[in-house]
Design a protein around this motif. Structure first.
Motif, mmCIF file in Angstrom:
data_model
loop_
_atom_site.group_PDB
_atom_site.id
_atom_site.type_symbol
_atom_site.label_atom_id
_atom_site.label_comp_id
_atom_site.label_asym_id
_atom_site.label_seq_id
_atom_site.Cartn_x
_atom_site.Cartn_y
_atom_site.Cartn_z
ATOM 1 N N ASN A 250 -9.375 -24.809 20.326
ATOM 2 C CA ASN A 250 -10.613 -24.973 19.255
ATOM 3 C C ASN A 250 -10.142 -25.587 17.892
ATOM 4 O OD1 ASN A 250 -12.584 -24.242 21.181
ATOM 5 N ND2 ASN A 250 -12.328 -22.062 20.499
ATOM 6 N N GLU B 61 -10.915 -28.915 15.796
ATOM 7 C CA GLU B 61 -11.569 -28.765 14.417
ATOM 8 C C GLU B 61 -10.752 -29.589 13.514
ATOM 9 O OE1 GLU B 61 -14.237 -27.297 13.127
ATOM 10 O OE2 GLU B 61 -14.881 -26.655 15.000
ATOM 11 N N ARG C 278 -12.275 -28.800 3.976
ATOM 12 C CA ARG C 278 -12.400 -28.158 5.449
ATOM 13 C C ARG C 278 -11.143 -27.854 5.990
ATOM 14 N NH1 ARG C 278 -15.661 -31.413 10.283
ATOM 15 N NH2 ARG C 278 -15.562 -29.661 11.938
ATOM 16 N N LYS D 60 -29.689 -29.109 3.670
ATOM 17 C CA LYS D 60 -30.348 -28.679 4.781
ATOM 18 C C LYS D 60 -31.427 -27.955 4.481
ATOM 19 C CE LYS D 60 -28.256 -27.428 8.646
ATOM 20 N NZ LYS D 60 -27.623 -26.927 9.732
ATOM 21 N N ASN E 162 -16.241 -17.669 5.236
ATOM 22 C CA ASN E 162 -16.842 -17.790 6.651
ATOM 23 C C ASN E 162 -18.307 -17.643 7.126
ATOM 24 O OD1 ASN E 162 -14.115 -18.853 6.725
ATOM 25 N ND2 ASN E 162 -13.520 -16.728 7.702
ATOM 26 N N ASP F 289 -20.526 -20.206 5.584
ATOM 27 C CA ASP F 289 -20.269 -21.359 5.998
ATOM 28 C C ASP F 289 -21.029 -21.439 7.602
ATOM 29 O OD1 ASP F 289 -19.122 -24.082 6.476
ATOM 30 O OD2 ASP F 289 -17.486 -23.150 7.497
ATOM 31 N N ASN F 290 -20.567 -20.500 8.266
ATOM 32 C CA ASN F 290 -21.275 -20.574 9.800
ATOM 33 C C ASN F 290 -22.970 -20.560 9.668
ATOM 34 O OD1 ASN F 290 -18.641 -20.754 11.161
ATOM 35 N ND2 ASN F 290 -18.564 -18.629 11.162
ATOM 36 N N ALA F 291 -23.352 -19.382 8.877
ATOM 37 C CA ALA F 291 -24.898 -19.480 8.799
ATOM 38 C C ALA F 291 -25.539 -20.584 8.323
ATOM 39 C CB ALA F 291 -25.116 -18.224 7.520
ATOM 40 N N LYS G 51 -24.239 -23.956 8.569
ATOM 41 C CA LYS G 51 -23.846 -24.854 9.385
ATOM 42 C C LYS G 51 -24.393 -24.753 10.779
ATOM 43 C CE LYS G 51 -19.488 -25.853 9.747
ATOM 44 N NZ LYS G 51 -18.080 -25.514 10.163
ATOM 45 N N TYR G 52 -25.002 -23.417 11.256
ATOM 46 C CA TYR G 52 -25.565 -23.321 12.549
ATOM 47 C C TYR G 52 -26.945 -23.034 12.640
ATOM 48 C CZ TYR G 52 -20.732 -23.668 14.320
ATOM 49 O OH TYR G 52 -19.543 -23.982 14.356
ATOM 50 N N THR G 53 -27.494 -23.098 11.109
ATOM 51 C CA THR G 53 -29.067 -22.664 10.929
ATOM 52 C C THR G 53 -29.806 -23.827 11.053
ATOM 53 O OG1 THR G 53 -28.536 -20.959 9.705
ATOM 54 C CG2 THR G 53 -30.748 -21.647 9.558
#
Length: 211
Positions: free
Chosen positions: A88, A92, A131, A176, A202, A205-207, A209-211
């Motif tokens: 992974n 990335e 990044r 977004k 982290n 960033d994930n919240a 990016k994936y919302t």
């Protein structure tokens, strides 16, 4: 097996695992210690390190074997997690590096006297460098955890730490159309500031990016 009468019965009737029987037969026929990792299919796969040694006075008088099973399921699972993680991370790293190479090559080849035009290509490069920097920080954090590094605790103003983290992702969230709010009940605490900040970054960033 211990609850059944097994004395005098053929091995394949007692142990229904072909790999186990093969290792035992190899130790008997070759009259030497044989070691092998085997997988037992249960509800979830289990792994064992199997060591079989001939039992007897000497090689001419082998009476049987002693088999020792050491479960290594947890080690195998960790090894699989590490392999997945490396795969992974490699993926990335590849994406931002490809983007940086493309924009950099364009800047190098094209004559761009216009400042705004250059800025248009430099902005994505800066984004992908950040990044990559975040990925490197993740790797360093994992290395610290594997080495059981102790936490460097110090007084941390949590409200300031969160405010600074939110500010870093404000533009990304706005792009977004995501609104970020926070409420800090405990403003001061003892913590490792660097690791706490890394966890917050982290999470955000994930919240986003994936919302």
């Amino acid at each position: 097996v211990a609850t059944k009468k097994v004395h005098g019965r053929p091995l394949f009737e007692v142990v229904r695992l072909p790999e186990v029987n093969q290792v035992i037969e190899a130790a008997l026929s070759q009259q030497r210690m044989v070691q092998k990792q085997i997988q037992v299919l249960d509800e979830t796969p289990r792994y064992f390190e199997m060591v079989v040694s001939p039992l007897g006075m000497d090689r001419s008088q082998v009476m049987g074997v002693v088999a020792i099973f050491h479960e290594i399921t947890e080690m195998k699972n960790l090894e699989k997690m590490r392999q997945d993680f490396v795969a992974n991370v490699s993926h990335e790293f590849k994406t931002p590096l490809t983007a940086i190479r493309g924009y950099a090559d364009t800047l190098y080849k094209e004559d761009m006297p216009d400042h705004q035009q250059r800025k248009k290509f430099l902005a994505p490069i800066r984004h992908h460098v950040k990044r990559l920097d975040a990925l490197v920080e993740d790797l360093l954090t994992l290395a610290d955890l594997e080495q059981h590094e102790t936490l460097h605790k110090e007084p941390v103003m949590l409200d300031i730490l969160i405010a600074e983290a939110v500010e870093q992702f404000q533009k990304m969230a706005s792009n977004k159309k995501i609104q970020m709010t926070y409420d800090v009940a405990c403003k001061r605490l003892e913590a490792d500031a660097r690791k706490l900040e890394q966890a917050l970054l982290n999470l955000m960033d994930n919240a986003i990016k994936y919302t």
